[in-house]
Structures are given as structure tokens and as C-alpha cells.
Write a protein that holds these residues in place. Sequence first.
Motif, short mmCIF file in Angstrom:
data_model
loop_
_atom_site.label_atom_id
_atom_site.label_comp_id
_atom_site.label_asym_id
_atom_site.label_seq_id
_atom_site.Cartn_x
_atom_site.Cartn_y
_atom_site.Cartn_z
N LEU A 50 0.83 -1.21 0.00
CA LEU A 50 0.00 0.00 0.00
C LEU A 50 0.86 1.26 0.00
O LEU A 50 0.54 2.24 -0.68
CB LEU A 50 -0.96 -0.01 1.19
CG LEU A 50 -2.03 -1.11 1.16
CD1 LEU A 50 -2.89 -1.06 2.42
CD2 LEU A 50 -2.90 -1.00 -0.08
N GLU A 54 0.87 4.13 -2.81
CA GLU A 54 0.72 5.56 -2.50
C GLU A 54 1.75 6.38 -3.26
O GLU A 54 1.43 7.40 -3.87
CB GLU A 54 0.91 5.81 -1.00
CG GLU A 54 -0.24 5.45 -0.14
CD GLU A 54 0.00 5.79 1.32
OE1 GLU A 54 -0.98 6.15 1.99
OE2 GLU A 54 1.15 5.69 1.80
N VAL A 59 -1.26 9.06 -4.12
CA VAL A 59 -2.51 9.11 -3.36
C VAL A 59 -2.21 8.69 -1.93
O VAL A 59 -1.26 7.97 -1.68
CB VAL A 59 -3.61 8.16 -3.93
CG1 VAL A 59 -4.05 8.60 -5.31
CG2 VAL A 59 -3.17 6.73 -3.93
N TYR A 60 -3.03 9.17 -1.01
CA TYR A 60 -2.92 8.75 0.38
C TYR A 60 -3.90 7.61 0.61
O TYR A 60 -5.08 7.72 0.28
CB TYR A 60 -3.24 9.91 1.33
CG TYR A 60 -3.40 9.46 2.75
CD1 TYR A 60 -2.29 9.05 3.49
CD2 TYR A 60 -4.65 9.38 3.34
CE1 TYR A 60 -2.43 8.60 4.79
CE2 TYR A 60 -4.80 8.94 4.64
CZ TYR A 60 -3.69 8.55 5.36
OH TYR A 60 -3.83 8.09 6.64
N ILE A 61 -3.41 6.51 1.14
CA ILE A 61 -4.26 5.37 1.43
C ILE A 61 -4.30 5.18 2.94
O ILE A 61 -3.29 4.84 3.55
CB ILE A 61 -3.75 4.08 0.75
CG1 ILE A 61 -3.75 4.27 -0.77
CG2 ILE A 61 -4.59 2.89 1.17
CD1 ILE A 61 -3.23 3.11 -1.55
N ALA A 65 -8.44 1.57 5.92
CA ALA A 65 -9.30 1.30 4.76
C ALA A 65 -9.55 -0.20 4.64
O ALA A 65 -8.82 -1.01 5.21
CB ALA A 65 -8.65 1.85 3.50
N PHE A 67 -8.85 -2.40 2.58
CA PHE A 67 -7.94 -3.21 1.78
C PHE A 67 -7.44 -4.42 2.55
O PHE A 67 -7.17 -5.46 1.98
CB PHE A 67 -6.74 -2.38 1.31
CG PHE A 67 -7.13 -1.10 0.66
CD1 PHE A 67 -7.95 -1.10 -0.45
CD2 PHE A 67 -6.71 0.11 1.16
CE1 PHE A 67 -8.33 0.09 -1.06
CE2 PHE A 67 -7.07 1.30 0.56
CZ PHE A 67 -7.89 1.29 -0.55
N ILE A 80 -8.22 -1.31 -4.30
CA ILE A 80 -7.18 -0.30 -4.52
C ILE A 80 -7.48 0.51 -5.78
O ILE A 80 -7.40 1.75 -5.76
CB ILE A 80 -5.79 -0.96 -4.61
CG1 ILE A 80 -5.40 -1.54 -3.25
CG2 ILE A 80 -4.75 0.04 -5.09
CD1 ILE A 80 -4.15 -2.41 -3.29
N TYR A 83 -10.30 2.91 -5.24
CA TYR A 83 -9.87 4.01 -4.39
C TYR A 83 -9.02 5.02 -5.16
O TYR A 83 -9.23 6.22 -5.06
CB TYR A 83 -9.08 3.47 -3.18
CG TYR A 83 -8.71 4.54 -2.20
CD1 TYR A 83 -9.63 4.97 -1.25
CD2 TYR A 83 -7.46 5.14 -2.25
CE1 TYR A 83 -9.30 5.98 -0.35
CE2 TYR A 83 -7.12 6.15 -1.36
CZ TYR A 83 -8.05 6.57 -0.42
OH TYR A 83 -7.73 7.57 0.45
N ILE A 84 -8.09 4.51 -5.97
CA ILE A 84 -7.23 5.41 -6.76
C ILE A 84 -8.08 6.22 -7.74
O ILE A 84 -7.91 7.44 -7.86
CB ILE A 84 -6.15 4.61 -7.51
CG1 ILE A 84 -5.13 4.06 -6.52
CG2 ILE A 84 -5.45 5.49 -8.56
CD1 ILE A 84 -4.15 3.07 -7.12
N GLU A 87 -9.97 8.90 -5.80
CA GLU A 87 -9.10 9.98 -5.36
C GLU A 87 -8.60 10.84 -6.52
O GLU A 87 -8.55 12.06 -6.40
CB GLU A 87 -7.89 9.41 -4.58
CG GLU A 87 -8.27 8.84 -3.23
CD GLU A 87 -8.92 9.85 -2.30
OE1 GLU A 87 -8.29 10.90 -2.02
OE2 GLU A 87 -10.07 9.60 -1.88
#
Length: 92
Positions: A50, A54, A59-61, A65, A67, A80, A83-84, A87
Motif C-alpha cells: 500500500l 501511495e 494518493v494517500y491510502i 481502509a 484493503f 485499490i 480508491y485510486i 481519489e
Amino acid sequence: MEPNVLDQTELVNQILEVIVSEGMVDREKVTLDATIESLDLKSVDIVMILTAIEEKFDVYIPMDAPFHEAGDVKGLIDAIAAYIIKEKSKTE
């Protein structure tokens, strides 16, 4: 114009490559139906994966979360990638 970073197939391939390199697993073993356990990935490996994602996708994960709840590679990649995409769409 910048290439579309969010092309789904390319995104999946890039995430797979991060899993292979950061999880130090053979590429042949990393199939969509492979379980996290079958790849012998530990919590620390997931965190490293992760973190690398990032950095790669800027991106901030959040570590809380969902995952960590993924049972297989497909679930992890789907979570993932979604989410990407979410974001990145905020910054466009």
C-alpha cells in the motif's frame, strides 16, 4: 495532454507489478483468484504494498481502509483501483 492514468487495465497491471515487487512473490503466482494467504503475504507486506502504491500513484491510502479485508488478489486490486480512481477524480 497527459495520458489517462486511470485506464482500468493498465491500473490493474501496475498494481499487480507493485504486489509482485513489494510482496516479493513470483509473478506466475499472482493471479486474480490467488488468496493473500497462498501468496504468503503478511500484514507488513500489505502495508509495504500500500505504501508503494501511495508513492506510485501519488494518493494517500488510510491504513484503516478495507484493503486489509480483501481475501484474494482480485479483491485487493479492485479495492485499490476503485480508491485510486475515486481519489484521482477529485483532483481533476
